[in-house]
Write a protein that holds these residues in place. Structure first.
Motif, PDB file in Angstrom:
ATOM      1  N   ALA A  30       3.860 -20.310 -35.117  1.00 46.71           N
ATOM      2  CA  ALA A  30       3.252 -20.473 -36.561  1.00 46.71           C
ATOM      3  C   ALA A  30       1.516 -19.743 -36.260  1.00 46.71           C
ATOM      4  CB  ALA A  30       3.005 -21.590 -36.898  1.00 46.71           C
ATOM      5  N   ASP A  31       1.107 -20.179 -35.187  1.00 49.83           N
ATOM      6  CA  ASP A  31      -0.433 -19.611 -34.743  1.00 49.83           C
ATOM      7  C   ASP A  31      -0.197 -19.028 -33.238  1.00 49.83           C
ATOM      8  OD1 ASP A  31      -1.325 -20.686 -37.276  1.00 49.83           O
ATOM      9  OD2 ASP A  31      -1.653 -22.754 -36.248  1.00 49.83           O
ATOM     10  N   TYR A  32      -0.414 -17.510 -33.698  1.00 48.99           N
ATOM     11  CA  TYR A  32      -0.304 -16.995 -32.278  1.00 48.99           C
ATOM     12  C   TYR A  32      -1.286 -17.225 -31.239  1.00 48.99           C
ATOM     13  CZ  TYR A  32      -4.147 -14.069 -33.816  1.00 48.99           C
ATOM     14  OH  TYR A  32      -5.716 -13.641 -34.236  1.00 48.99           O
ATOM     15  N   SER A  33      -0.833 -17.274 -29.981  1.00 46.96           N
ATOM     16  CA  SER A  33      -1.712 -17.591 -28.954  1.00 46.96           C
ATOM     17  C   SER A  33      -1.940 -16.216 -28.058  1.00 46.96           C
ATOM     18  CB  SER A  33      -1.448 -18.728 -28.059  1.00 46.96           C
ATOM     19  OG  SER A  33      -0.077 -18.166 -27.545  1.00 46.96           O
ATOM     20  N   TYR A  34      -2.820 -16.510 -27.006  1.00 45.69           N
ATOM     21  CA  TYR A  34      -3.167 -15.253 -26.103  1.00 45.69           C
ATOM     22  C   TYR A  34      -2.540 -15.840 -24.651  1.00 45.69           C
ATOM     23  CZ  TYR A  34      -5.792 -12.345 -29.230  1.00 45.69           C
ATOM     24  OH  TYR A  34      -6.284 -11.787 -30.253  1.00 45.69           O
ATOM     25  N   ALA A  35      -2.146 -14.910 -23.749  1.00 48.71           N
ATOM     26  CA  ALA A  35      -1.603 -15.353 -22.581  1.00 48.71           C
ATOM     27  C   ALA A  35      -1.992 -14.205 -21.544  1.00 48.71           C
ATOM     28  CB  ALA A  35      -0.271 -15.442 -22.264  1.00 48.71           C
ATOM     29  N   ARG A  36      -2.521 -14.594 -20.337  1.00 49.10           N
ATOM     30  CA  ARG A  36      -3.164 -13.818 -19.461  1.00 49.10           C
ATOM     31  C   ARG A  36      -2.118 -13.004 -18.514  1.00 49.10           C
ATOM     32  NH1 ARG A  36      -8.977 -15.577 -16.935  1.00 49.10           N
ATOM     33  NH2 ARG A  36      -9.807 -13.362 -17.045  1.00 49.10           N
ATOM     34  N   TYR A  62      -5.167  -9.570 -21.444  1.00 48.52           N
ATOM     35  CA  TYR A  62      -4.481 -10.622 -22.333  1.00 48.52           C
ATOM     36  C   TYR A  62      -3.537  -9.725 -23.032  1.00 48.52           C
ATOM     37  CZ  TYR A  62      -7.776 -14.228 -21.180  1.00 48.52           C
ATOM     38  OH  TYR A  62      -8.468 -15.224 -20.582  1.00 48.52           O
ATOM     39  N   VAL A  63      -2.617 -10.606 -23.575  1.00 48.37           N
ATOM     40  CA  VAL A  63      -1.523 -10.214 -24.623  1.00 48.37           C
ATOM     41  C   VAL A  63      -1.423 -11.224 -25.511  1.00 48.37           C
ATOM     42  CG1 VAL A  63      -0.062  -8.533 -23.222  1.00 48.37           C
ATOM     43  CG2 VAL A  63       0.438 -10.978 -23.312  1.00 48.37           C
ATOM     44  N   LYS A  64      -1.091 -10.656 -26.903  1.00 47.15           N
ATOM     45  CA  LYS A  64      -0.958 -11.711 -28.124  1.00 47.15           C
ATOM     46  C   LYS A  64       0.608 -11.939 -28.105  1.00 47.15           C
ATOM     47  CE  LYS A  64      -3.041 -10.736 -31.889  1.00 47.15           C
ATOM     48  NZ  LYS A  64      -3.260 -10.072 -33.155  1.00 47.15           N
ATOM     49  N   ILE A  65       0.734 -13.288 -27.871  1.00 49.73           N
ATOM     50  CA  ILE A  65       2.194 -13.705 -28.047  1.00 49.73           C
ATOM     51  C   ILE A  65       2.733 -14.067 -29.386  1.00 49.73           C
ATOM     52  CG2 ILE A  65       3.748 -15.538 -27.312  1.00 49.73           C
ATOM     53  CD1 ILE A  65       2.670 -14.191 -24.743  1.00 49.73           C
ATOM     54  N   LEU A  66       3.641 -13.301 -29.529  1.00 50.27           N
ATOM     55  CA  LEU A  66       4.435 -13.295 -31.106  1.00 50.27           C
ATOM     56  C   LEU A  66       5.727 -14.059 -31.204  1.00 50.27           C
ATOM     57  CD1 LEU A  66       4.213  -9.489 -31.967  1.00 50.27           C
ATOM     58  CD2 LEU A  66       2.501 -11.242 -32.621  1.00 50.27           C
ATOM     59  N   GLY A  67       6.170 -14.238 -29.769  1.00 59.11           N
ATOM     60  CA  GLY A  67       7.279 -15.192 -29.980  1.00 59.11           C
ATOM     61  C   GLY A  67       7.946 -15.049 -28.489  1.00 59.11           C
ATOM     62  N   VAL A  68       8.930 -16.130 -28.173  1.00 63.36           N
ATOM     63  CA  VAL A  68       9.867 -16.070 -27.072  1.00 63.36           C
ATOM     64  C   VAL A  68      11.087 -16.184 -27.009  1.00 63.36           C
ATOM     65  CG1 VAL A  68      10.026 -17.495 -24.947  1.00 63.36           C
ATOM     66  CG2 VAL A  68       7.724 -17.499 -26.030  1.00 63.36           C
ATOM     67  N   LYS A  69      11.860 -15.068 -26.596  1.00 67.08           N
ATOM     68  CA  LYS A  69      13.136 -14.910 -26.710  1.00 67.08           C
ATOM     69  C   LYS A  69      13.640 -15.119 -25.175  1.00 67.08           C
ATOM     70  CE  LYS A  69      16.784 -12.159 -28.573  1.00 67.08           C
ATOM     71  NZ  LYS A  69      17.090 -10.727 -29.456  1.00 67.08           N
ATOM     72  N   GLY A  70      14.516 -16.018 -24.945  1.00 66.72           N
ATOM     73  CA  GLY A  70      15.167 -16.107 -23.336  1.00 66.72           C
ATOM     74  C   GLY A  70      13.930 -15.996 -22.438  1.00 66.72           C
ATOM     75  N   ASP A  71      14.180 -15.293 -21.513  1.00 66.90           N
ATOM     76  CA  ASP A  71      13.059 -15.247 -20.477  1.00 66.90           C
ATOM     77  C   ASP A  71      11.969 -14.357 -20.923  1.00 66.90           C
ATOM     78  OD1 ASP A  71      14.652 -16.959 -18.788  1.00 66.90           O
ATOM     79  OD2 ASP A  71      15.783 -15.196 -17.866  1.00 66.90           O
ATOM     80  N   ASP A  98      -4.288 -19.830 -19.998  1.00 67.27           N
ATOM     81  CA  ASP A  98      -5.661 -20.514 -19.652  1.00 67.27           C
ATOM     82  C   ASP A  98      -6.318 -21.449 -20.492  1.00 67.27           C
ATOM     83  OD1 ASP A  98      -6.872 -18.624 -21.024  1.00 67.27           O
ATOM     84  OD2 ASP A  98      -7.679 -17.101 -19.273  1.00 67.27           O
ATOM     85  N   GLY A  99      -5.936 -21.249 -21.810  1.00 68.76           N
ATOM     86  CA  GLY A  99      -6.721 -22.259 -22.825  1.00 68.76           C
ATOM     87  C   GLY A  99      -8.156 -21.796 -23.036  1.00 68.76           C
ATOM     88  N   GLN A 100      -8.689 -20.617 -22.564  1.00 70.73           N
ATOM     89  CA  GLN A 100      -9.876 -20.341 -22.882  1.00 70.73           C
ATOM     90  C   GLN A 100     -10.225 -19.708 -23.996  1.00 70.73           C
ATOM     91  OE1 GLN A 100     -12.236 -19.018 -19.160  1.00 70.73           O
ATOM     92  NE2 GLN A 100     -10.367 -18.622 -18.244  1.00 70.73           N
ATOM     93  N   GLU A 101     -11.420 -19.351 -24.598  1.00 68.84           N
ATOM     94  CA  GLU A 101     -11.544 -18.649 -25.687  1.00 68.84           C
ATOM     95  C   GLU A 101     -11.660 -17.127 -25.355  1.00 68.84           C
ATOM     96  OE1 GLU A 101     -15.123 -18.130 -29.084  1.00 68.84           O
ATOM     97  OE2 GLU A 101     -15.660 -19.304 -27.383  1.00 68.84           O
ATOM     98  N   VAL A 102     -10.768 -16.315 -26.207  1.00 64.68           N
ATOM     99  CA  VAL A 102     -10.590 -15.016 -25.736  1.00 64.68           C
ATOM    100  C   VAL A 102     -11.298 -14.416 -26.626  1.00 64.68           C
ATOM    101  CG1 VAL A 102      -8.626 -13.417 -25.426  1.00 64.68           C
ATOM    102  CG2 VAL A 102      -8.108 -15.635 -24.968  1.00 64.68           C
ATOM    103  N   ILE A 103     -12.173 -13.465 -26.224  1.00 66.01           N
ATOM    104  CA  ILE A 103     -12.748 -12.413 -27.033  1.00 66.01           C
ATOM    105  C   ILE A 103     -12.552 -11.103 -26.478  1.00 66.01           C
ATOM    106  CG2 ILE A 103     -15.116 -11.610 -27.986  1.00 66.01           C
ATOM    107  CD1 ILE A 103     -16.147 -14.512 -27.702  1.00 66.01           C
ATOM    108  N   ASN A 104     -12.273 -10.064 -27.370  1.00 66.85           N
ATOM    109  CA  ASN A 104     -12.026  -8.739 -26.701  1.00 66.85           C
ATOM    110  C   ASN A 104     -10.801  -8.931 -25.613  1.00 66.85           C
ATOM    111  OD1 ASN A 104     -14.074  -7.681 -28.217  1.00 66.85           O
ATOM    112  ND2 ASN A 104     -15.518  -7.934 -26.613  1.00 66.85           N
TER     113      ASN A 104
END
Length: 244
Positions: A30-36, A62-71, A98-104
């Motif tokens: 519902a709310d996208y997150s960033y992964a490193r 980082y990349v913006k996570i839109l969803g997860v499908k399988g692996d 990593d749970g950090q604030e992501v800017i740029n």
């Protein structure tokens, strides 16, 4: 009573079937997150079932996570500045939240051509997209080294493709400014001033113990020497006046 049990059983089976069906579909956040990106060989695929990635993502960004499908994680990246947004798939095991604030979160980098070069549509360099003159700027997405030659995946004139490393000026990509919390700290023991102080104290204590032992041994030897009875080895001399 039996009718009530049948209704409860039917409800449980319906809920279980629904849960299993939901698990087989793509999970959408519902709310996208960033992964490193935590390795220099994190692959970015156009489709989750592709055999060869388009390129490897820039390390520490980082990349913006839109969803997860399988692996795989369905991700989105770029879109800042003049770089067009693209979406694709990355193995989830290569990513770290990593749970950090992501800017740029994404790399913003332009490459400049050294001379006239070819923009290729594929990493095998078999399909030419167009020629690009010298001193032209290209938007950087990632790199790859599939066939013994380093290639860069770039955007130019609203087209995406590959150029050879030798056809652009050298460049470097600094780490993202966020702390590298995914790295394991070195737990090896290091000598500190406090450690050196403690080691000196231990050595001083050892010297005191040796001195005490030597002193005690000397006292014992002295005591033994004084306790021995003297032996009379002297020669007696007699005077004539001693006899009457």
């Amino acid at each position: 009573m039996k009718k009530l049990l049948c209704i409860i059983t039917a409800l449980i089976l319906t809920c279980s079937s629904t849960f299993l069906c939901l698990n087989q579909t793509e999970k959408v956040f519902a709310d996208y997150s960033y992964a490193r990106v935590i390795t220099s060989d994190t692959p970015f695929y156009k489709n989750a079932d592709d055999d060869m990635p388009l390129f490897y993502l820039p390390y520490t960004y980082y990349v913006k996570i839109l969803g997860v499908k399988g692996d795989f994680s369905h991700v989105e990246c770029y879109g800042d500045g003049n770089t067009a947004t693209i979406d694709g798939f990355v193995p989830t095991s290569y990513l770290f939240e990593d749970g950090q604030e992501v800017i740029n979160p994404f790399v913003v980098l332009e490459l400049t051509t050294v001379d006239t070069t070819v923009l290729y549509e594929d990493a095998t360099l078999t399909i030419q997209s167009q020629y690009v003159f010298a001193n032209r700027s290209m938007q950087y997405y990632g790199s790859c080294d599939f066939y013994g030659e380093t290639l860069y995946f770039v955007g130019y004139n609203n087209r995406l493709g590959y150029v050879k490393e030798s056809n652009v000026f050298p460049f470097s990509i600094p780490n993202h400014p966020n702390e590298l919390t995914f790295l394991t700290p070195d737990n090896s023991e290091q000598t500190t001033p406090e450690t050196q102080k403690n080691n000196g104290g231990d050595f001083f204590g050892l010297k005191v113990a040796v001195m005490v032992c030597l002193l005690f041994a000397g006292l014992v030897a002295l005591f033994v020497a004084l306790s021995k009875k003297p032996t009379n080895n002297s020669v007696a001399f007699y005077d004539d006046n001693d006899y009457q």
